[in-house]
Enzyme design. Structure first.
Site, short mmCIF file in Angstrom:
data_model
loop_
_atom_site.label_atom_id
_atom_site.label_comp_id
_atom_site.label_asym_id
_atom_site.label_seq_id
_atom_site.Cartn_x
_atom_site.Cartn_y
_atom_site.Cartn_z
N SER A 190 0.86 -1.19 -0.07
CA SER A 190 0.01 0.01 -0.23
C SER A 190 0.84 1.35 -0.05
O SER A 190 0.53 2.17 -0.45
CB SER A 190 -0.85 -0.13 1.23
OG SER A 190 -0.29 -0.12 2.31
N HIS A 218 -5.32 -3.73 -1.91
CA HIS A 218 -5.02 -2.66 -3.03
C HIS A 218 -5.07 -3.42 -4.34
O HIS A 218 -4.07 -2.99 -5.23
CB HIS A 218 -3.65 -2.09 -2.49
CG HIS A 218 -4.00 -1.02 -1.62
ND1 HIS A 218 -4.46 0.34 -1.81
CD2 HIS A 218 -3.50 -1.19 -0.33
CE1 HIS A 218 -4.47 0.72 -0.57
NE2 HIS A 218 -4.12 -0.09 0.47
N LYS A 249 -12.28 -0.38 -0.30
CA LYS A 249 -11.43 0.26 -1.42
C LYS A 249 -12.13 0.30 -2.69
O LYS A 249 -13.05 1.22 -2.93
CB LYS A 249 -10.06 -0.13 -1.58
CG LYS A 249 -9.63 0.05 -0.05
CD LYS A 249 -7.79 -0.18 0.09
CE LYS A 249 -7.47 0.29 1.38
NZ LYS A 249 -6.95 -0.73 2.41
C1 LIG Z 1 -6.80 -0.93 3.61
C2 LIG Z 1 -6.23 -2.17 4.10
C3 LIG Z 1 -6.73 -3.20 4.89
C4 LIG Z 1 -7.94 -2.63 5.93
O1 LIG Z 1 -9.17 -2.74 5.35
P1 LIG Z 1 -10.43 -2.35 5.84
O2 LIG Z 1 -11.62 -3.13 5.39
O3 LIG Z 1 -10.67 -0.66 5.73
O4 LIG Z 1 -10.38 -2.80 7.40
C5 LIG Z 1 -6.08 -4.31 5.32
N1 LIG Z 1 -5.12 -4.68 4.67
C6 LIG Z 1 -4.49 -3.89 3.62
C7 LIG Z 1 -3.49 -4.35 2.79
C8 LIG Z 1 -5.16 -2.55 3.37
O5 LIG Z 1 -4.33 -1.86 2.43
#
Ligand SMILES: *Cc1c(COP(=O)(O)O)cnc(C)c1O
Length: 415
Positions: A190, A218, A249
């Protein structure tokens, strides 16, 4: 002892320390739906300004898509606002199961279990599936939620240097005495926007009899030719034992996450994963919206194709302007500044020029690695990027950093 002045002062001192180090984070209030252009109140109390958003995880531009909003409305009408229960008591509707099946189809896995978030999926997975006879071998740059999930698990913890396959192989050899081995990585990292070497990881896992865990938050929806994720991109579709990912996301951006993979691992989570057992079910309105998202992205690759074009175009513009970038080919394009204070000042100046991006610094990235992380979206049109680069150029000029390489930038922050 209540919240005495001594206690209060203790916390105030810590907060002052955060400020003095230039690491204090402030929220900015957005008064519009999430999109390529948003209306922002910043600093809080000032007039609302319209600006280009280049830092959201709204990769496919579906967060405010009219079809998704309509499907969510229909879900709200048909199934109500909330479940008021965890899944295993009285919180599972047919649409929860339908979404799990659709996610399995999309990801190419045997089964899927929804969680309140991917943070929760990662917090619950390891403890549910591994014990003290096992070892977890994680890339050193995995997401914070994986680090926390590993902490909650009794299996031995080990790490390998970021994407260093030689080091991973050593670790796999070293741990042949364990019952189970699990290699753990993000699909797309990320903060740097680089991609895990999944083909090599899978080959090593086969050679040394290990399972592979990939957090594809991501990547799900847009990496790979049809957007299935990093495993598709790397040619190992169907070969990953566990994928965790988020609905928060690219897949509409509301909330929710999942564990998807081997049937038995998913079943272990259904029986034992604590965030699944002890936290509320994903709201029906979100489930209905996510089902529509899967419809949209399963029928056409138009959005991920546009996102890919945008990312390539934006990277080219930044390079041309003379910024120091992290190499990669994902829609995460980090503009390296190294210095935390510079990153914050840079973001503030960008905002004055009508571009919303935030500075990332410790503890989100390692010390001395501060940056502006830009992220592309299929919601961006070319004109958004052409305007945004003008702002970047102007602010870059103001701070005298255009054309400087890593060495020179680092020298500047030491000075
Ligand atoms: C954003 C993210 C999360 C968390 O996701 P949520 O559903 O917002 O809790 C977990 N792992 C990675 C790699 C992320 O980028």
């Amino acid at each position: 002892m209540s919240f005495s002045n001594v206690v209060r002062q203790g916390y105030l001192n810590e907060i002052e320390g955060i400020k003095a180090a230039g690491l204090f984070k402030e929220e900015r209030y957005i008064h519009s739906p999430q999109s390529a252009e948003i209306e922002v109140e910043f600093p809080v109390g000032s007039a609302i300004r319209r600006c280009i958003n280049i830092c959201s995880n709204n990769y496919l531009g579906l967060s405010s898509h009219p079809d998704v909003v309509a499907a969510a409305h229909a879900g709200l009408e048909g199934r109500g606002y909330g479940m008021s229960s965890v899944r295993f008591i009285c919180g599972t509707q047919d649409i929860h199961r339908e979404l799990e099946k659709r996610l399995s189809d999309f990801l190419g896995t045997e089964d899927t279990l929804l969680f309140p978030s991917c943070m929760d999926a990662n917090a619950g997975f390891f403890e549910a599936c591994l014990n003290e006879q096992d070892v977890m071998i994680a890339d050193r740059l995995v997401h914070a939620s994986i680090v926390d999930g590993m902490r909650l698990c009794k299996a031995m913890q080990d790490t390998y240097k970021h994407s260093d396959m030689g080091h991973l192989e050593e670790k796999l050899q070293e741990h042949q005495d364990k019952r189970f081995r699990m290699v753990i990585t993000d699909g797309v990292f990320s903060m740097d926007g680089d991609t895990a070497k999944l083909a090599e990881i899978v080959a090593l896992a086969e050679k040394y009899n290990a399972m592979v865990f990939v957090d594809d938050s991501h990547a799900t929806g847009f990496i790979g030719k049809t957007g299935r994720g990093t495993h598709e991109h790397c040619g190992v579709f169907g070969k990953i034992d566990v994928i965790t990912t988020t609905l928060g996301k690219a897949l509409g951006g509301a909330s929710g996450g999942c564990v998807s993979g081997r049937r038995e691992l998913v079943e272990m989570c259904r029986q034992r994963a604590r965030p699944y057992l002890f936290s509320n079910a994903v709201a029906p309105v979100i489930v209905a919206g996510a089902l529509k998202v899967l419809d949209l992205i399963s029928t056409t690759t138009e959005r991920r194709d546009k996102l890919e074009w945008n990312a390539r175009y934006w990277r080219g513009l930044l390079k041309q302007a003379g910024f120091d970038l992290k190499e990669g080919d994902t829609p995460i394009v980090p503009v390296m500044l190294y210095d935390a204070k510079l990153a914050q000042d840079f973001a503030r100046d960008l905002f004055d020029e009508g571009v919303y991006a935030v500075g990332f610094f410790f503890p989100v990235v390692p010390k001395g690695q501060a940056r502006i992380r830009t992220q592309l979206s299929a919601a961006h049109e070319k004109h958004h990027l052409d305007s945004a680069i003008e702002a970047f150029r102007k602010v870059g000029q103001k701070h005298g950093i255009l054309g400087l390489g890593k060495k020179e930038l680092l020298a500047r922050c030491a000075a």
